[in-house]
Design an enzyme around this catalytic site. Structure first.
Site, PDB file in Angstrom:
ATOM      1  N   GLU A  76      34.476  37.702  43.006  1.00  0.00           N
ATOM      2  CA  GLU A  76      35.490  38.317  43.850  1.00  0.00           C
ATOM      3  C   GLU A  76      36.905  37.976  43.388  1.00  0.00           C
ATOM      4  OE1 GLU A  76      37.454  40.371  46.838  1.00  0.00           O
ATOM      5  OE2 GLU A  76      35.404  40.527  46.091  1.00  0.00           O
ATOM      6  N   ASP A  77      37.133  36.740  42.980  1.00  0.00           N
ATOM      7  CA  ASP A  77      38.501  36.252  42.762  1.00  0.00           C
ATOM      8  C   ASP A  77      38.874  36.013  41.304  1.00  0.00           C
ATOM      9  OD1 ASP A  77      38.896  36.279  45.497  1.00  0.00           O
ATOM     10  OD2 ASP A  77      38.268  34.208  45.760  1.00  0.00           O
TER      11      ASP A  77
END
Length: 693
Positions: A76-77
């Site tokens: 996600e990051d």
């Protein structure tokens, strides 16, 4: 923050066969991928997944779960992909990471939709593997521990509210009470800061004035049991501030009147010793009637086992006592996680029956708000136990009714319910059940869920199933109206319309099939022109535009010059079968043939009437039940606007949360126009029920 070697050592302590190289590689991978990213606290971002992994080692989970915790934010990051994770750590870790990652991609959605969509993905991921839930709960717990570093108060409040509404109840439902209590406490501090400060201050004052009372009570309990030959461990603790505040709010009590602030835990060697200890304590101390609960013979759905009782100490002070074995205590604190041995790969759906209900709710819920409402109902606590006539046990929320019970047994049984016997006696379906009730459901072959049930059912599963059934029924009714309207449309076409032409028309209008077309016609989602053009292109070229709403009423059967009025009790519109009531010096009152007020016309002459040619324009009266949520009144108004209907009068006649009932008068062209509006209202997500009065 845990160092790399410390994390590996923790895993190796309970799993000597764990792949040390793989764990090291995962630790290094998350540090490299998160790089220079920082958290709101100022710590390097990778400290968060490392701490989450540490929480997983406390539960002695398998290495795949530890690695998932380390990697849960990388996709996600960072620039990492699921394909990268699968290549480096295998398909099982990739699947788990993907399950956790999917929950985080919706931060830009509106709050309720975001929370609901988060929950939807969460539940579906859980159905594949419970470890997704365990990692997510640990992730949320660590985020709550550092929540105070976030500067924006509204963001802290949002995260705290979501934690209180969703994650803490989910932790309770899988028996992870330690997680639940800490989440509730941290969320309570943000949501009710004044209450939190007041209660913690009062607890601190109690501790300072305690003079060793907690230790003294624990010693007296242990001594009473020891004299009876039962060896136990005993310790006391305060109930945490949120638990106290909740009791104060529910019972409307000041702090001074919350008597059982202290809770004591008694740990025994065997289950038999639990019951022996209970008998000894009830003999040595006076117990409080109605406060005994046996969760050993009837465990909670999450596997929780314990005996609960409340005793009077020194004739005035109430203390709660929980009696359980050491093994039960381990399971009670960490629930299903305590059973998740590192070589066990059972599916979560087989381990927790309530999860099946949650997945069913996901399928039945109509929109994000509805899903959130139903699922909150399904995961909150405070349960009662009820039995089938054959002795099968079902746990339900307090306030549950026979309808909730029927849906808990099986969705089909709930749908066919027509009555119920409670402890052998016929009782109304809205009767609230109590602990130990035996419930027999009476079903009918042609029965179907009733909209009125929504006023008393309390389980998310029942509400979702009822709403789904009602929507399907209304869709069938709207489609039936559409079929009648289609016959009128087909009569205006220059050629005969066959099934093939209808299918082609549906396809041209980007609808799935003929049934979908009939629904679209009934719900006024497509116009007559669009349907005619889809069946026979060019057939509407010479058609005049849709007439504007205006009144032109004439009545056949009246003596020329005789005045008439359209009755306000039934509001007849052109297309209705009508009859007149003629009274001296009053004129003729025009009613629909089925008007209930005709029974009062015994002193009047009845006149057989019909509408004159080209009659159009009248006022119809509707009863509309809206869901009580923002925007539904505007949605209803837009239905009238799309259907060229003018609202003459609108009155709120009843508030019955979660519904608001309106009575309104609208100008329409004729019966077909009014029918279209009713069907369009029934098809609207804002409308629970719509009928002509």
């Amino acid at each position: 923050m845990l160092r790399q070697y410390e994390l590996v050592e923790r895993v190796k302590e309970y799993d000597p066969d764990a792949d040390e190289a793989l764990l090291n590689r995962a630790y290094v991978y998350t540090v490299q991928k998160h790089g220079s990213q920082m958290r709101a606290s100022g710590d390097p971002y990778f400290s968060h997944p490392v701490e989450v992994a540490g929480l997983m080692t406390d539960l002695k989970l398998d290495q795949e779960t530890i690695i998932t915790a380390l990697l849960h934010d990388t996709v996600e990051d960072t620039l990492a992909t699921i394909e990268d994770v699968e290549e480096k750590f295998g398909p099982e870790v990739a699947r788990l990471v993907d399950g956790v990652t999917k929950l985080s991609k919706i931060e830009q959605m509106p709050e309720n939709e975001r929370a609901a969509e988060n929950l939807r993905k969460f539940l579906l991921a859980m159905s594949e593997d419970l470890r997704v839930l365990l990692v997510k709960l640990a992730d949320r717990l660590h985020n709550m521990r550092t929540l105070h570093h976030i500067k924006k108060p509204e963001k802290r409040q949002r995260i705290a509210r979501e934690t209180m509404d969703i994650y803490a109840p989910l932790a309770e439902r899988v028996g992870m009470y330690e997680y639940m209590r800490e989440m509730q406490l941290l969320a309570f501090e943000q949501l009710e800061p004044e209450a939190y400060a007041t209660i913690t201050k009062r607890l601190e004052q109690l501790r300072q004035s305690d003079n060793g009372q907690v230790d003294r009570i624990a010693l007296d309990i242990k001594q009473a049991l020891s004299e009876a030959g039962i060896e136990v461990e005993v310790w006391g603790r305060e109930k945490h501030p949120y638990s106290i505040w909740k009791k104060m709010a529910e019972r409307h009590l000041p702090f001074e009147q919350v008597s059982d602030i202290m809770a004591f835990r008694v740990l025994t060697d065997t289950e038999e010793d639990c019951y022996r200890a209970l008998g000894v304590l009830h003999s040595a101390f006076q117990f409080v009637p109605g406060r005994f609960k046996d969760y050993i013979s009837t465990p909670k759905n999450n596997g929780y086992k314990s005996l609960h009782t409340t005793l009077f100490y020194d004739k005035s002070m109430r203390v709660e006592v929980q009696i359980r074995t050491r093994e039960m205590n381990e399971t009670n604190e960490f629930g299903l996680a305590a059973h998740w041995a590192y070589k066990q790969h059972d599916k979560a759906d087989g381990a927790v029956g309530w999860l099946r209900d949650l997945i069913e709710i996901v399928d039945a819920s109509h929109d994000a708000e509805e899903l959130l409402e139903h699922t909150k109902l399904a995961i909150y606590q405070d349960r009662i136990f009820a039995f089938t006539p054959k002795g099968a046990l079902f746990q339900l929320p307090k306030g549950a009714t026979p309808v909730d019970f029927a849906f808990a047994v099986h969705t089909d049984l709930g749908a066919q319910t027509v009555g119920a016997k409670i402890n052998g006696r016929h009782m109304p379906l809205r009767t609230q059940l109590h602990n130990g009730d035996v419930v027999e459901i009476i079903k009918g072959a042609n029965a179907e869920p009733q909209l009125s049930w929504l006023s008393f059912v309390v389980t998310g599963k029942a509400r979702a199933s009822i709403r789904r059934a009602v929507r399907l029924k209304e869709r069938e009714e709207v489609a039936e109206i559409g079929r009648k309207l289609f016959e009128e449309i087909a009569d205006r076409l220059p050629t005969k319309v066959g099934k093939k032409a209808i299918r082609q028309a549906a396809e041209a209008l980007e609808l799935e099939d003929a049934e979908d077309l009939m629904y679209a016609i009934g719900a006024s989602k497509v116009t007559d022109r669009q349907v005619m053009e889809a069946i026979v292109p060019g057939s509407t070229a010479d058609m005049p535009d849709e007439p504007q709403l205006e009144r032109a009423i004439s009545i056949k059967g009246l003596t020329p010059g005789v005045a008439f009025d359209l009755a306000e009790c039934c509001h007849p519109v052109p297309g209705d079968r009508i009859v007149g009531l003629r009274r001296p010096r009053v004129g003729v009152e025009v009613h629909t043939i089925d008007c209930l007020q005709l029974a009062d016309g015994v002193d009047a002459d009845w006149v057989d009437l019909s509408w004159g040619e080209r009659s159009h324009g009248a006022v119809g009266r509707l009863n509309v039940v809206l869901y009580n949520r923002p925007g539904t009144l505007a949605d209803m108004a837009s239905v009238f606007a799309r259907n060229n209907a003018n609202v003459m009068n609108l009155e709120l006649t009843q508030r019955d949360d979660p519904f608001h009932t309106y009575e309104l008068d609208i100008e329409v062209q004729d019966l077909a126009h009014l029918t279209r509006i009713v069907s369009a209202l029934r098809a609207s997500d804002a409308v629970a029920q719509s009928d002509r009065i």
